[in-house]
Design a protein around this motif. Sequence first.
Motif, PDB file in Angstrom:
ATOM      1  N   PRO A   3     -41.285 -42.955 -34.196  1.00  0.00           N
ATOM      2  CA  PRO A   3     -41.948 -43.321 -32.935  1.00  0.00           C
ATOM      3  C   PRO A   3     -41.889 -44.821 -32.676  1.00  0.00           C
ATOM      4  CG  PRO A   3     -43.580 -42.919 -34.636  1.00  0.00           C
ATOM      5  CD  PRO A   3     -42.257 -42.550 -35.231  1.00  0.00           C
ATOM      6  N   LEU A   4     -41.985 -45.193 -31.411  1.00  0.00           N
ATOM      7  CA  LEU A   4     -42.048 -46.597 -31.012  1.00  0.00           C
ATOM      8  C   LEU A   4     -43.325 -47.226 -31.553  1.00  0.00           C
ATOM      9  CD1 LEU A   4     -40.777 -48.820 -29.092  1.00  0.00           C
ATOM     10  CD2 LEU A   4     -42.382 -47.961 -27.372  1.00  0.00           C
ATOM     11  N   ASP A   5     -43.216 -48.429 -32.066  1.00  0.00           N
ATOM     12  CA  ASP A   5     -44.384 -49.136 -32.589  1.00  0.00           C
ATOM     13  C   ASP A   5     -44.561 -50.435 -31.809  1.00  0.00           C
ATOM     14  OD1 ASP A   5     -46.363 -50.448 -33.992  1.00  0.00           O
ATOM     15  OD2 ASP A   5     -45.587 -49.925 -35.972  1.00  0.00           O
ATOM     16  N   PRO A   6     -45.546 -50.523 -30.929  1.00  0.00           N
ATOM     17  CA  PRO A   6     -45.736 -51.726 -30.105  1.00  0.00           C
ATOM     18  C   PRO A   6     -46.145 -52.950 -30.912  1.00  0.00           C
ATOM     19  CG  PRO A   6     -47.560 -50.191 -29.800  1.00  0.00           C
ATOM     20  CD  PRO A   6     -46.544 -49.469 -30.617  1.00  0.00           C
ATOM     21  N   ALA A   7     -46.528 -52.759 -32.184  1.00  0.00           N
ATOM     22  CA  ALA A   7     -46.953 -53.896 -32.995  1.00  0.00           C
ATOM     23  C   ALA A   7     -45.773 -54.680 -33.569  1.00  0.00           C
ATOM     24  CB  ALA A   7     -47.852 -53.406 -34.135  1.00  0.00           C
ATOM     25  N   VAL A   8     -44.570 -54.097 -33.539  1.00  0.00           N
ATOM     26  CA  VAL A   8     -43.390 -54.786 -34.068  1.00  0.00           C
ATOM     27  C   VAL A   8     -42.937 -55.839 -33.064  1.00  0.00           C
ATOM     28  CG1 VAL A   8     -41.013 -54.510 -34.866  1.00  0.00           C
ATOM     29  CG2 VAL A   8     -42.702 -52.721 -35.327  1.00  0.00           C
ATOM     30  N   SER A   9     -42.629 -57.024 -33.551  1.00  0.00           N
ATOM     31  CA  SER A   9     -42.195 -58.105 -32.671  1.00  0.00           C
ATOM     32  C   SER A   9     -40.901 -58.708 -33.177  1.00  0.00           C
ATOM     33  CB  SER A   9     -43.274 -59.197 -32.578  1.00  0.00           C
ATOM     34  OG  SER A   9     -43.540 -59.752 -33.860  1.00  0.00           O
ATOM     35  N   VAL A  10     -40.195 -59.390 -32.279  1.00  0.00           N
ATOM     36  CA  VAL A  10     -38.918 -59.995 -32.623  1.00  0.00           C
ATOM     37  C   VAL A  10     -38.944 -61.479 -32.283  1.00  0.00           C
ATOM     38  CG1 VAL A  10     -37.649 -57.851 -32.267  1.00  0.00           C
ATOM     39  CG2 VAL A  10     -37.893 -59.467 -30.367  1.00  0.00           C
ATOM     40  N   ILE A  11     -38.006 -62.208 -32.883  1.00  0.00           N
ATOM     41  CA  ILE A  11     -37.814 -63.625 -32.592  1.00  0.00           C
ATOM     42  C   ILE A  11     -36.450 -63.761 -31.919  1.00  0.00           C
ATOM     43  CG2 ILE A  11     -37.629 -65.948 -33.564  1.00  0.00           C
ATOM     44  CD1 ILE A  11     -39.271 -64.973 -35.937  1.00  0.00           C
ATOM     45  N   GLY A  12     -36.424 -64.260 -30.699  1.00  0.00           N
ATOM     46  CA  GLY A  12     -35.177 -64.408 -29.981  1.00  0.00           C
ATOM     47  C   GLY A  12     -34.381 -65.613 -30.463  1.00  0.00           C
ATOM     48  N   GLY A  34     -32.252 -67.523  -9.226  1.00  0.00           N
ATOM     49  CA  GLY A  34     -32.159 -66.096  -9.505  1.00  0.00           C
ATOM     50  C   GLY A  34     -33.513 -65.479  -9.782  1.00  0.00           C
ATOM     51  N   ALA A  35     -33.685 -64.262  -9.330  1.00  0.00           N
ATOM     52  CA  ALA A  35     -34.934 -63.538  -9.579  1.00  0.00           C
ATOM     53  C   ALA A  35     -34.867 -62.876 -10.947  1.00  0.00           C
ATOM     54  CB  ALA A  35     -35.147 -62.485  -8.501  1.00  0.00           C
ATOM     55  N   THR A  36     -35.989 -62.854 -11.630  1.00  0.00           N
ATOM     56  CA  THR A  36     -36.064 -62.235 -12.955  1.00  0.00           C
ATOM     57  C   THR A  36     -36.293 -60.730 -12.810  1.00  0.00           C
ATOM     58  OG1 THR A  36     -36.964 -64.254 -13.935  1.00  0.00           O
ATOM     59  CG2 THR A  36     -37.271 -62.210 -15.158  1.00  0.00           C
ATOM     60  N   THR A  37     -35.464 -59.959 -13.487  1.00  0.00           N
ATOM     61  CA  THR A  37     -35.562 -58.501 -13.438  1.00  0.00           C
ATOM     62  C   THR A  37     -35.678 -57.949 -14.853  1.00  0.00           C
ATOM     63  OG1 THR A  37     -34.175 -58.442 -11.450  1.00  0.00           O
ATOM     64  CG2 THR A  37     -34.459 -56.375 -12.661  1.00  0.00           C
ATOM     65  N   ILE A  38     -36.626 -57.047 -15.060  1.00  0.00           N
ATOM     66  CA  ILE A  38     -36.787 -56.406 -16.368  1.00  0.00           C
ATOM     67  C   ILE A  38     -35.815 -55.234 -16.453  1.00  0.00           C
ATOM     68  CG2 ILE A  38     -38.336 -55.126 -17.880  1.00  0.00           C
ATOM     69  CD1 ILE A  38     -40.631 -56.767 -16.794  1.00  0.00           C
ATOM     70  N   ILE A  39     -34.941 -55.267 -17.441  1.00  0.00           N
ATOM     71  CA  ILE A  39     -33.925 -54.224 -17.615  1.00  0.00           C
ATOM     72  C   ILE A  39     -34.445 -53.081 -18.470  1.00  0.00           C
ATOM     73  CG2 ILE A  39     -31.635 -53.745 -18.567  1.00  0.00           C
ATOM     74  CD1 ILE A  39     -30.881 -56.605 -17.925  1.00  0.00           C
ATOM     75  N   GLY A  40     -35.151 -53.404 -19.498  1.00  0.00           N
ATOM     76  CA  GLY A  40     -35.640 -52.384 -20.424  1.00  0.00           C
ATOM     77  C   GLY A  40     -36.325 -53.051 -21.603  1.00  0.00           C
ATOM     78  N   ARG A  41     -36.495 -52.279 -22.638  1.00  0.00           N
ATOM     79  CA  ARG A  41     -37.165 -52.791 -23.833  1.00  0.00           C
ATOM     80  C   ARG A  41     -36.544 -52.174 -25.065  1.00  0.00           C
ATOM     81  NH1 ARG A  41     -43.556 -51.830 -25.422  1.00  0.00           N
ATOM     82  NH2 ARG A  41     -43.547 -53.050 -27.369  1.00  0.00           N
ATOM     83  N   LEU A  42     -36.275 -53.003 -26.051  1.00  0.00           N
ATOM     84  CA  LEU A  42     -35.740 -52.507 -27.309  1.00  0.00           C
ATOM     85  C   LEU A  42     -36.715 -51.510 -27.928  1.00  0.00           C
ATOM     86  CD1 LEU A  42     -34.541 -55.846 -28.967  1.00  0.00           C
ATOM     87  CD2 LEU A  42     -33.129 -54.185 -27.763  1.00  0.00           C
ATOM     88  N   ILE A  57     -29.457 -62.903 -19.871  1.00  0.00           N
ATOM     89  CA  ILE A  57     -30.599 -62.120 -20.348  1.00  0.00           C
ATOM     90  C   ILE A  57     -31.401 -62.903 -21.385  1.00  0.00           C
ATOM     91  CG2 ILE A  57     -29.278 -60.003 -19.984  1.00  0.00           C
ATOM     92  CD1 ILE A  57     -29.270 -59.655 -23.020  1.00  0.00           C
ATOM     93  N   THR A  58     -32.667 -62.555 -21.456  1.00  0.00           N
ATOM     94  CA  THR A  58     -33.563 -63.078 -22.480  1.00  0.00           C
ATOM     95  C   THR A  58     -34.318 -61.904 -23.080  1.00  0.00           C
ATOM     96  OG1 THR A  58     -35.313 -63.480 -20.842  1.00  0.00           O
ATOM     97  CG2 THR A  58     -33.845 -65.327 -21.375  1.00  0.00           C
ATOM     98  N   ILE A  59     -34.626 -61.997 -24.355  1.00  0.00           N
ATOM     99  CA  ILE A  59     -35.357 -60.936 -25.059  1.00  0.00           C
ATOM    100  C   ILE A  59     -36.695 -61.490 -25.501  1.00  0.00           C
ATOM    101  CG2 ILE A  59     -35.311 -59.289 -26.967  1.00  0.00           C
ATOM    102  CD1 ILE A  59     -32.294 -59.413 -26.915  1.00  0.00           C
ATOM    103  N   ALA A  60     -37.770 -60.903 -25.001  1.00  0.00           N
ATOM    104  CA  ALA A  60     -39.116 -61.375 -25.298  1.00  0.00           C
ATOM    105  C   ALA A  60     -39.563 -60.931 -26.685  1.00  0.00           C
ATOM    106  CB  ALA A  60     -40.088 -60.866 -24.234  1.00  0.00           C
ATOM    107  N   LYS A  61     -40.717 -61.408 -27.087  1.00  0.00           N
ATOM    108  CA  LYS A  61     -41.257 -61.123 -28.412  1.00  0.00           C
ATOM    109  C   LYS A  61     -41.490 -59.637 -28.627  1.00  0.00           C
ATOM    110  CE  LYS A  61     -45.050 -62.455 -31.514  1.00  0.00           C
ATOM    111  NZ  LYS A  61     -46.286 -63.281 -31.657  1.00  0.00           N
ATOM    112  N   ASP A  62     -41.872 -58.916 -27.573  1.00  0.00           N
ATOM    113  CA  ASP A  62     -42.140 -57.478 -27.700  1.00  0.00           C
ATOM    114  C   ASP A  62     -40.886 -56.634 -27.496  1.00  0.00           C
ATOM    115  OD1 ASP A  62     -41.741 -57.830 -25.009  1.00  0.00           O
ATOM    116  OD2 ASP A  62     -43.535 -56.742 -24.373  1.00  0.00           O
ATOM    117  N   GLY A  63     -39.713 -57.283 -27.354  1.00  0.00           N
ATOM    118  CA  GLY A  63     -38.462 -56.556 -27.184  1.00  0.00           C
ATOM    119  C   GLY A  63     -38.077 -56.324 -25.745  1.00  0.00           C
ATOM    120  N   THR A  64     -38.873 -56.799 -24.783  1.00  0.00           N
ATOM    121  CA  THR A  64     -38.550 -56.620 -23.369  1.00  0.00           C
ATOM    122  C   THR A  64     -37.337 -57.469 -22.999  1.00  0.00           C
ATOM    123  OG1 THR A  64     -40.855 -56.165 -22.805  1.00  0.00           O
ATOM    124  CG2 THR A  64     -39.406 -56.849 -21.013  1.00  0.00           C
TER     125      THR A  64
END
Length: 247
Positions: free
Chosen positions: A189-198, A154-162, A136-143
Motif C-alpha cells: 500500500p501507499l505510505d504517505p509518511a515516506v518522503s524523498v529528497i530531490g 509558465g504555469a505550474t501543473t501537477i502531473i502525479g505523485r510517485l 519537472i520538479t519532485i516534491a518531498k512527498d513525491g508529487t
Amino acid sequence: MDRLIYTAMSGAKHILEQQATTAHNLANASTTGFKAQIDSFRAVPVLGNGLPTRAFVVDATVGTDYRSGSIEQTGRDLDVAIQGDGWIAVQRADGSEGYTRNGALQINQNGQLQTATGLNVMGDGGPISIPPDVTITIAKDGTISSVNNLTAPGATTIIGRLKLTNPPASSLKRADDGLFVTTNGQPAPLDPAVSVIGGALESSNVNVVETMVNMISLARGFEMQMKMLENAQNNAGKADQLFSMNG
C-alpha cells in the motif's frame, strides 16, 4: 572420522557460497540504492540409520541489510533519494510491482517516467507520463509538478505523485532482477509518511573495507576446512597402517 569429513566438506562448500555473496556485494559497492546481501548458516544432523551423530552445514535464507546508504547531492531534477525507510514502486518486466531505492529516473521517448534500467515508475494511478517541453520538479512527498517551457511565465501543473511505500522488511524478498517484491505477491500500500529528497541519490550501503576484510576471513576459513580434510585423510591412512600391522 567421517563426522570430521561431513563437517569440513559442508563447511567448505558454504564458505564458497558466502564468498560469492561477498563478491556480489563488493561488485555493487557503487550501485545506487543497493542493499547488501547477508548469508547465514546453521548446522543440521544427518538423518539415517543409527543415532544422528553426524552433522553438516546448510545455508539459511539469504537476508538483506536494509540500512540506508549515504545521500549524495546531484542537482539533477529527475534524481530522488528516499529519506529514511521506504521504497519507490516500479512496474517489473512481467507487469507485477517491484520496489527499489534507486531514484535515478529518466523520461523515455514516449514520455514515460522510468528507472535507469527502463522500468516504468508507478504513481497513484499507474505508470506516470510526462508531457513534452516541460521542466519537472519532485516534491518531498513525491508529487511531480511541471512548468511549460514554451510559455512565460509558465504555469505550474501537477502531473502525479510517485507511489512511495514502506512494507515491513519481513514481508519483502529480493527477486532475481534485483528488485524487491512482497512475499505474498500483492502490491504494497501507499505510505504517505515516506518522503524523498530531490536532486539527490542514495549510495550503496556496502562497506568496502568491511567487505574486503570479510573476504580475507572467508579465504582463511576455507583453508582451515581443507586442512581438516587433509588431517582426516592422514588419520585414515594411519588407521589403515595399524590395521595392517594387527593383521
